[in-house]
Each structure stands twice: as structure tokens, then as C-alpha cells.
Design a protein around this motif. Structure first.
Motif, short mmCIF file in Angstrom:
data_model
loop_
_atom_site.label_atom_id
_atom_site.label_comp_id
_atom_site.label_asym_id
_atom_site.label_seq_id
_atom_site.Cartn_x
_atom_site.Cartn_y
_atom_site.Cartn_z
N THR A 279 47.75 47.22 8.81
CA THR A 279 49.19 47.57 8.08
C THR A 279 50.68 48.30 8.39
N THR B 353 40.29 45.93 7.38
CA THR B 353 40.09 45.24 6.80
C THR B 353 39.60 43.77 7.22
N ARG B 356 42.95 41.96 2.62
CA ARG B 356 43.21 43.23 1.84
C ARG B 356 42.48 43.57 0.73
#
Lengths: 309, 752
Positions: A279, B353, B356
Motif C-alpha cells: 500500500t 494483505t 484491508r
């Protein structure tokens, strides 16, 4: 010229022939940019010069760094420091494909004997806010070049369009010279009094940088440098156009762009150190892109970028 | 009459776009010509990497003359108005005619639009087509503004008349002038070629080493490749997608067969095949005796003087480099699983991941493992084996090989599970738990595979439902429709019945998983609110299914920590989402059964019955009802039922009572009435055991026996008799019919 039709015998001869060929096609033969970059495209002679209306034609070899590709000099094909040969011509000439094929001929690739193909490959650089359409060029199944018509750079539409050629020099030379391991490739003439292989020149640095990139580079320092480069870029661009000392209008697109290059390379190093999560990765790329766009905006405010009062 | 030939000659067009572009060129060109008044007898389009070509047959020399009548002002209108009309229509006053109209006598202008030469129309239409061509992605080049898929270099546009005379259609677009010349093969025929008709064009291109027809190129490649393989006692591995792509990469296919270095022959066949296809666009050549991939086929675009020896050597070298990488990945992966097991390989999943709001891949694996263990008995798998398979099924996502070739996920899992010493269906489950991938993909039947496949899909669906990421319209980024259909096909294909071996129904399983996700997702909030319970949840793992979670979390622990309104909300949210998800399953099931020819109202009639979350039961009932309705008896029975139901409903509304008790044969007055009593009794006797054994076909057959007595009853008997006792008795009799029929399916939902 009879020696020109023979195959080159060393890595440097491949580079020299490309230099001579593109000089012969009217390109300004430039020198590498004096900063660490991930690819030849980052050289301002490509990124910035592809912007704006002014014609341009340049060719140069650019040392490029991809910290994640380091293999301590052991992998036959992978290096953290390698060379790209870059050609940028604006506007792209109608016979650019033929010019390109001419360059292959110049380094000893006979298009009648080899299978040369243009295979779809759209190019996109998220960090530069740039994209283009073109191909990867295959020679007997091996990718030897990237061929791109720039459509957008730094968020700006390219008018006119630049044609960009990028040759992966080590791979191309290994193919032309018939070498299997990059470190075994003759760097200079094999008959020279001091024949040097690619390994003689670069094995040491590949080892050192592989260790450094993967395990030693101080991530805290790098993170700080990234922030500083980002801030410096903004600070440079925040200066008024008119220089108070000379009274001239001087927009500092290139110094700002240096900071963008710096941030980009630091990001690559951080990536190699494995401290950037998926991210965060997107966020960092976005930050570099913002810098690249601001530098592109600034360049278009310069004379070279076609600015007119 | 004339034939039209168009060629748009450009730099290399991406292979995947060529066929569509040729179609678009044909469609748009012919549409435009017809619209402008030019008919034609046929049109054929072709494509190669460097050109789109179109041949249109039998165009008229010009478009037909068109007469237009334009009504003008009244003859007594002011001069100004009449002059304005003359100007607009482009005629003089003496050319006007007069006509009577409901407004009175008016002027009429007859305007002749003379036909236009075909060449003018072709030029116009072609320019419009080129400027508006629907490429998926197009670009500018040089200093121009024209857009094309890659730089456009030449336009051939000629009309050839019946005598064979051809002329170039005058046309210029952004500096490109239409001509009657093109080029052949880039390297083998670089000079200009002048063409005079389509036939001439195709022949000259062939002489210039260009095979214009893509199907011919593909057929040639396949034929040559099969011959090469056969000559060595081997066989070509069929790959239609690759064949189409490769045919779009060459204008003159030259097929070459090469060797795979002996170092690499021990790599799994899937690895060899994927690496060669993805990186090199090579076909695989297999030894039919051993199933091993031993050679490759590459397709060059040139006839080289050394018969391709240089080309083949180059390709082989590139392949060796690629396969060295693959071998390196394979050996590294094998070392890891041999030393540390698949669990060791899977360690990194904790850092990946999944979503999320749904945690890491490791969290997901833990949930799937717990669920697989729970539902193992349902599919006849040992719970420990199902759990073991689930625990390692995603490990290969962390392998270097899958990192390089994501499409090998599952396949590598099987190899690595074998290498790590797993057995008893676990390796197969690693591969098969992704299945079925599409409507055409086979449904696994091995118990361990089915357990993990179900657990994986149910966890995904409940997870995304819990966080409100449902598919909307055409958007389904997490492929949830496919997952739901996968569950449906796994359940139906294996005849699974949740309620029976398990304590929980399908809906309950969904609910337990949903609440797990909700608590997992809300973990952050809960952690602050309820302190150490959150830690407890973590250790329990929110994949634990069943009353344990409900009791632990909803009843025992949360009450002391979570405010009652939040506890209530959690419970309600769980219920809402579960039923919403179940409705989604039912929608997918309707789509699935529609392909089987089962109407949606039939499914609705079955959905209304109890236990409709039991998909196998539901489908069994729906199939029987669907078959039943296709018979005469079935259809008529439904009509009889509806008639009875309508009379009954109306009477119940009017009387404010429900007629569901005590119809007594002794109040029957007519033979038909008595016959219906008897038939109902007989039907009930047959229906009840049939329903008990879920033999819906038998139940419906018994119901069908009611058709004649019901018809006869309505024929002969007035339900609303004057005698109130008789009337009530008859209404109760109808009530009995309704009860008998509704026990089988809710026939009120059947349309028509």
C-alpha cells in the motif's frame, strides 16, 4: 567500412557503433546524466525534452540502476547496474522503424538471417506520469529493444510525439557477441594488450552494491533523504520566475527535476531493502509522480520548453 | 458496377486487436456506403500484422438520383415568404408546382438530388471510418493529429470496373494520399507493389511473401507444426488461443521445431508449457508415450537462407535462460518445502494483505481451515485431512514459481504438497480447491478437495458480504458471482445436504461465517471497547464456526463488555447479511437452472417452501415440478388448484375465517364430491410417504391423479351452495386440496 559489416567484438564496440550510427542519423550524441537513474528515460534529454513544441534528436548511453536486480555478479543476465542506450527523436520521423532496423544492422544483426518482430508492448511509467504505445522488439525470440511513441509525459499530452528507442545494451551485446554469461563478455577488444571482460570491470561493484542495496543501505537515512528531496523540489519550484539578482526570468525546471530523480532512486533503494509495503508503495510512486508533473509543468514555462511571453 | 479494394497499411498492429479491427472496418465501411446509397453484393475483410484489407463487390458506379418534394407557402403568401422558400430550396419561381393542401393551395418545389459518383462516396466514408475507428487504444505520431493504433503509412483505395480497369479513389488524410501501391513482406519483399484489383492484390502479396488470410496462416502453422512433431514421433499440444495470437504476429509463417535442453526436461510439464507460451509464444511438443514436453515449436516470420538455423539457435538460447530461471525457482521452492514443509513456505502469507478489511492471507487461510474442518463430514472427508489441506492450499502463492507465473497457482501447490510428503487427497485439494473456475470447468468430487473448495468460496463470499463489497451491475471485481456459482455447482454436483450430517444448515453456516467476519472487521473497535476479549477472539480465531462463537461472543462475553444495543445490532446485521447472501445464491441458482430450462416461477414456487437453503433439495423439487408442469395433467392440475384457491381465498376474505378444518364426506351430496374426497384421501396416502422420502416426482404423480376429480367436481358442483353446512364443507374440501398441493410446492407462484 568493411570492418563495419563484420560483427562487433566487444561490449564497447557495440556502444561505439550505435553512437556512430545515430550520430550519422543526425542525433546529438549526448553523455550519460550525472545522477543515479533507474532507466535512460529519466535523463532530462528524454523526459523534459519530449515536452513542448521544440524539435529534438538525441542519443546516449545511460548507466541505470535497479537495486532489486542485484545478484552479486553471479546471475548470467541480471545486474543492479547496467547500461541502456537511448534515442529520442521529436517529432518521430515516419521511417523510425527503418532507422531502428538500420541500427541493428550497424551492430551486425542481419535482418535477412534473423527473425525480427515488433510485439505489442505498451509502456507506462507511473513515477513519471508518462505513457506511450509501441512494441518490444524481438530478435530470434529475445527482447532487444523497447520502441515507444510517447503520448503523455508528466501528465502533459506530447505534441509533437517523440519516438523513443531503448536498447538493453548488455543483453543485446551478449547476443551479438554470442556470450552466455554477462561477466564473460569482452569489454574492450579481446586482442588489446590489456583485454578486459565485463566481469573485470563490474564484478567487484556488483558484489558491493548488491550487499549494500539489500542489507546495508540505511533506511532511516534514505527515508529522510526522500523527504528532503521532495521538499527541495517544491522549494525550488516555489521561487518566483524572475531572478532578483540578474533580473532575468529563470524557471528552474532542471534543478527541481534533479530532486525528482533523486527521490525516485531513493524509492527504488527503499524498495530493494523491502521496507515498503504494497500500500505504501503506491503512495510513494504517487509522490514521485507529483514531483515529475510539477517539473514538467515548470519545464513548459522555460524557453526550451517552448514558453513564449 | 465496380469492386472496391481498401488496404490500410501501418506499423505492427497488436495481434489481439487485428481480427476485431478487420470486422469493424468491414462493418463501418459497408454501413457507410449503404447509407449513402451504394449497395453491394459482398464484402470480405482481412488482417495481418501490418495491414487491414477490405474487398467490397459489385458497387454501382454512382448512387441513385433522389427526388425530394418540399412543401412551400400558400400561393397567396407575401412575396418575401415565397422568395425565402425559393432560396432555401434552390429553385426558381417558374420551377415551382402548385398543389392543394389542407392549408389551401400551396407551392411545391421538386428538388432533384443527382446521384453521386461511387468514388466520391467511398472517399468520404473511408475518411470518416479512419478518423473514427474504434481501436481499443490509439495513438498520435510525428507532428500530426490523426489517431491510429500505430502510425498509419499508406492507404490503398481503388475501384475496379467490370473490364478490369482500375482507378485510385482520390483521398488524402493527414498527408497520407490514397494510392494503388503497397508493400509486401518487411524483409523479404521490401519494394513497392502496384495492384489493380483484390484478386491481383492477394496474388501479388503472396508473391511478396504475405499470406493475407489469417485463417490460412493459422491452418498452415498448425499443419506444419503437427507434421514436424509427428515426424519425430511426438505430438503438438493444442492451444487455439496461442495459435490465433501467433498467426497475428507473422505475415509469412515459417514453422521451426527446437530442442529443450536436457537439464530442463524434468521440470513439470505445466511449468515448461507456461514458460514457453508466456515468454516466448512457443507451442509445446509432447512425447505421447511419457506425457513429457520434449520439444518446442516456434513460428518465425522469415525464410532464412540457413533454413532458420540461426533463428532456432537464438530462440533455444533465450529459452534456456528462461528455463534456468524456472528451474532455479523450482529447485528453491522444492528445497523450502522439503526442509520446512508447505507451512514454512506459507509463512509469508501473514504479510500479504488479502483485503484491508478482511485481514491477511494468513488470516484467511486460518478461517478456511476452521471452516473446512467443520464441513468435512458433509462431504465425507476426514476433518483433520480437510484442515491440513486448507492450511497448505494457499502456500504456493508464496512460491517463487507462482510469483513468476501466477497462472500456475494450485498446480504448483499440488507438486509442492507431494514433495512435502502430503498424501490422501491433500495434494489434489491444493490444485482443485480453486475449481470450478467457470461454467465449463469440471467440479471436483474428491472429498478433501470439495471441503476446501467450499470453505474457500464460502469464506470469500461471506467476507465480502460482511464488509458490503457486493457485486453491482457489471462490476464484480472479486469474482463473487463465480464463487457463488462454484458453491452451487459443488453442492449440486456432489449432491450435498448440509442439514443432515452436520448440525447446521447452509444458512447457519453462512451466518456463522458472516458473524466471524463482522467481529474480525470490527476487531479494532471491539478491542478498544472490550479490552482483553479481543485478544481472546484472536486466539480463538474468528474462523471458528458454530454455537461456540455464538455462545462465546454473542451471549457470554460480549454482554458484559459490549453495550446491549451494539450486541443487538451485531446480531441483526448478521441476520440481514446472511439472508441477503442467501438471496444472492438463489439468484445465481435461477440463472444456473435457467440454462437447464427451468423457469424462474418454478424456482420461486420451490423457494417458498421450508428448507430452501438446502440447495440440493431445492433443485430436486424444482426439477420435479418443472417436469410435472410440462405434462397435461400438471398444467391442468395447476389450473384446478388455482380455481380452488381463488374461490377459497375469496370466501375466506368475505367470511373472515380460514377453511382448513374438518371437511367430512358425509355432507357430500354428489358423486363427484364423494369421488374428490376419495381421490384426496388416496393422494394424501401416496403423497406423504413420497414427500418423506423426497420423491417429488412420485408426490407430483399422486397429485396429478387429482386433476380429473377436481375438474369433475367444478363441473358438477356449486361450491357456494344455499345450505351453509354444505357450503362450509365444500370450502373445507377446497382447503384440503390447497393443503395437499402446497405441501409439495407453492403452486400460487406458478405463472399463467
Amino acid at each position: 567500412m568493411s570492418s563495419q559489416s563484420e560483427k562487433p567484438r566487444s561490449f564497447q564496440e557495440v556502444i561505439l557503433r550505435l553512437q556512430a550510427y545515430w550520430a550519422g542519423q543526425g542525433c546529438a550524441v549526448m553523455q550519460p546524466y550525472d545522477m543515479e537513474v533507474g532507466a535512460g528515460t529519466f535523463h532530462p534529454a528524454t523526459t523534459l525534452r519530449s515536452l513542448g513544441p521544440n524539435p529534438w534528436a538525441a542519443a546516449y548511453a545511460q548507466p541505470s540502476r535497479r537495486p532489486t536486480d542485484g545478484r552479486y555478479g553471479e546471475n548470467p543476465n541480471r545486474l543492479q547496474h547496467y547500461y541502456q542506450y537511448q534515442v529520442l527523436i521529436k517529432p518521430s520521423p515516419p521511417d523510425l522503424q527503418e532507422l531502428y532496423l538500420g541500427s541493428l544492422k550497424a551492430i551486425g544483426i542481419d535482418a535477412g538471417l534473423h527473425d525480427i518482430r515488433f510485439v505489442e508492448d505498451d509502456w507506462e511509467s507511473p513515477t513519471l506520469g508518462a505513457w506511450g504505445l509501441g512494441w518490444e522488439v524481438w530478435c530470434d525470440g529475445m527482447e532487444v529493444s523497447q520502441f515507444t511513441y510517447f503520448q503523455q509525459v508528466g501528465g502533459h499530452d506530447c505534441h509533437p510525439v517523440s519516438g523513443e528507442l531503448t536498447y538493453g545494451l548488455e543483453r543485446l551485446a551478449m547476443y551479438v557477441l554470442g556470450i552466455d554469461h554477462v561477466m564473460d563478455m569482452p569489454y574492450n577488444d579481446p586482442d588489446a594488450p590489456q583485454p578486459l571482460s565485463y566481469g573485470d570491470v563490474f564484478r567487484q561493484t556488483e558484489e558491493e552494491y548488491s550487499r549494500f542495496n539489500f542489507d546495508v543501505a540505511n533506511t532511516e537515512v534514505l527515508l529522510r533523504h526522500f523527504e528532503e528531496a521532495e521538499a527541495e523540489c517544491a522549494a525550488i519550484l516555489a521561487q518566483p520566475d524572475d531572478d532578483p539578482k540578474t533580473g532575468k526570468r529563470i524557471v528552474m525546471a532542471h534543478p527541481a527535476y534533479d530532486q525528482c530523480i533523486k527521490a525516485s532512486h531513493i524509492f527504488n533503494l527503499l524498495d530493494a531493502r523491502g521496507v515498503i509495503s504494497p500500500t505504501e508503495r503506491q503512495a510513494y510512486i504517487g509522490r514521485v509522480r507529483t514531483l515529475a508533473k510539477q517539473c514538467a509543468d515548470a519545464y513548459l514555462q522555460t524557453d526550451a520548453g517552448g514558453w513564449q511571453a | 458496377m465496380a469492386d472496391l479494394l481498401i488496404e490500410l497499411f501501418s506499423e505492427e498492429i497488436p495481434a489481439r486487436m487485428q481480427a476485431r479491427a478487420a470486422q469493424d472496418l468491414r462493418q463501418r465501411m459497408t454501413d457507410g456506403l449503404v447509407e449513402a446509397g451504394l449497395t453491394y453484393s459482398g464484402a470480405v475483410a482481412h488482417h495481418t500484422p501490418r495491414r487491414l484489407a477490405l474487398s467490397v463487390h459489385d458497387l454501382p458506379d454512382q448512387s441513385p438520383t433522389r427526388r425530394e418534394e418540399r412543401r412551400g407557402p400558400r400561393v397567396d403568401a407575401p412575396d418575401k415568404a415565397i422568395e425565402g422558400f425559393l432560396r432555401g430550396a434552390g429553385v426558381t419561381r417558374d420551377q415551382l408546382q402548385e398543389r392543394d393542401d389542407k392549408k389551401g393551395r400551396v407551392y411545391l418545389a421538386v428538388i432533384e438530388h443527382p446521384g453521386r459518383p461511387a468514388a466520391d462516396i467511398v472517399a468520404e466514408v473511408l475518411e470518416t471510418v479512419i478518423r473514427n475507428f474504434p481501436w481499443p487504444k490509439s495513438m498520435r505520431w510525428g507532428a500530426g493529429s490523426l489517431k491510429w493504433v500505430r502510425p498509419l503509412h499508406g492507404i490503398v483505395c481503388i475501384l475496379t470496373d467490370d473490364t478490369g480497369e482500375s482507378r485510385t479513389v482520390p483521398l488524402e488524410i493527414d498527408g497520407i494520399t490514397a494510392a494503388n501501391t503497397t508493400r509486401g513482406h518487411r524483409f523479404m519483399s521490401p519494394g513497392r507493389i502496384t495492384v489493380s484489383s483484390f484478386g491481383d492484390y492477394a496474388a501479388r502479396l503472396r508473391a511478396g511473401k504475405v499470406m493475407l488470410d489469417a485463417d490460412e496462416r493459422a491452418a498452415h502453422i498448425r499443419q506444419e507444426a503437427e507434421n514436424r512433431a509427428f515426424a519425430s514421433g511426438l505430438e503438438l499440444v493444442d492451444d487455439p488461443g496461442l495459435l490465433a495470437e501467433v498467426a497475428g504476429l507473422v505475415e509469412w509463417p515459417v514453422v521451426l521445431m527446437g530442442e529443450i535442453g536436457s537439464d530442463f526436461l524434468d521440470l513439470p510439464a505445466e511449468v515448461l508449457q507456461t514458460s514457453m507460451k508466456e515468454h516466448q509464444k512457443f507451442f509445446s511438443v509432447r512425447n505421447p508415450a511419457t506425457g513429457r514436453i520434449e520439444r518446442f515449436i516456434t513460428v518465425a516470420n522469415i525464410e532464412a537462407p540457413d533454413d532458420g538455423a540461426t533463428i532456432l539457435a537464438g530462440n533455444q538460447k533465450v529459452l534456456s535462460a528462461r528455463l534456468s530461471d524456472a528451474k532455479f525457482f523450482w529447485e528453491n521452492d522444492l528445497r523450502i518445502v522439503r526442509e520446512r514443509g508447505l507451512e514454512g513456505m506459507a509463512e509469508g502469507l501473514a504479510d500479504v494483505t488479502f483485503h484491508r478489511k478482511l485481514g491477511s492471507q494468513a488470516d484467511r487461510v486460518a478461517r478456511i481451515e476452521a471452516l473446512a474442518r467443520e464441513i468435512a463430514p458433509l462431504v465425507g472427508a476426514k476433518p483433520d485431512l480437510a484442515a491440513e489441506a486448507a492450511r497448505v492450499a494457499k502456500a504456493d502463492l508464496q512460491s517463487e514459481m507462482v510469483g513468476e507465473f501466477p497462472e500456475l497457482q494450485g498446480v504448483m501447490g499440488r507438486y509442492y504438497a507431494q514433495a512435502a510428503g502430503h498424501d490422501d487427497g491433500v495434494p489434489e485439494a491444493c490444485e482443485e480447491h480453486y475449481k470450478p473456475l467457470g461454467p465449463g470447468d469440471a467440479v471436483p468430487s474428491a472429498p478433501v478437495s470439495v471441503a476446501v473448495a467450499l470453505a474457500d468460496k464460502i469464506d470469500t463470499l461471506t467476507g465480502f458480504w460482511a464488509i458490503d463489497e457486493k457485486p453491482t451491475g457489471s462490476k464484480d471485481p472479486y469474482a463473487l458471482r463465480r464463487a457463488a456459482l462454484g458453491v452451487i455447482r459443488l453442492v449440486l454436483g456432489n449432491g450435498l445436504r448440509f442439514g443432515e450430517p452436520l448440525e447446521w444448515s447452509f444458512a447457519r453456516i453462512l451466518g456463522m461465517q458472516v458473524v466471524g467476519h463482522l467481529i474480525g472487521y470490527k476487531g479494532q473497535v471491539l478491542r478498544e471497547r472490550i479490552g482483553n476479549l479481543a485478544e481472546r477472539l484472536d486466539t480463538v480465531g474468528f474462523g471458528e464456526v458454530g454455537e461456540k462463537i455464538e455462545a462465546d461472543i454473542l451471549d457470554r462475553n460480549l454482554p458484559s463488555k459490549l453495550p446491549p444495543e451494539e450486541r443487538q445490532e451485531l446480531s441483526e446485521t448478521t441476520t440481514d447479511k446472511t439472508f441477503d447472501l442467501l438471496a444472492f445464491f438463489h439468484d445465481r441458482l435461477k440463472v444456473h437452472l435457467r440454462d437447464e430450462g427451468i423457469r424462474h416461477d418454478v424456482i420461486d414456487a420451490c423457494l417458498a417452501m421450508e428448507g430452501s437453503d438446502d440447495l440440493t433439495l431445492l433443485v430436486k423439487r424444482a426439477r420435479a415440478l418443472s417436469d410435472f408442469l410440462k405434462t397435461d395433467d400438471g398444467e391442468n392440475l395447476v389450473q384446478g388448484f388455482k380455481r380452488a384457491n381463488n374461490i377459497l381465498t375469496q370466501a375466506e376474505e368475505n367470511d373472515g375465517v380460514e377453511y382448513s378444518f374438518g371437511a367430512d364426506p358425509k355432507f357430500a351430496e354428489s358423486d363427484e364430491e364423494r369421488a374428490l374426497f376419495a381421490a384426496l384421501k388416496q393422494a394424501d396416502t401416496a403423497i406423504q410417504p413420497a414427500m418423506g422420502s423426497e420423491d417429488f416426482a412420485a408426490a407430483m404423480a399422486a397429485m396429478a391423479a387429482l386433476r380429473a376429480p377436481i375438474d369433475a367436481f367444478f363441473e358438477a358442483v356449486q361450491v357456494n351452495a344455499d345450505n351453509n353446512v354444505v357450503r362450509r364443507n365444500r370450502l373445507n374440501l377446497l382447503g384440503q386440496i390447497r393443503a395437499t398441493c402446497l405441501a409439495v410446492a407453492d403452486l400460487t407462484r406458478i405463472e399463467g
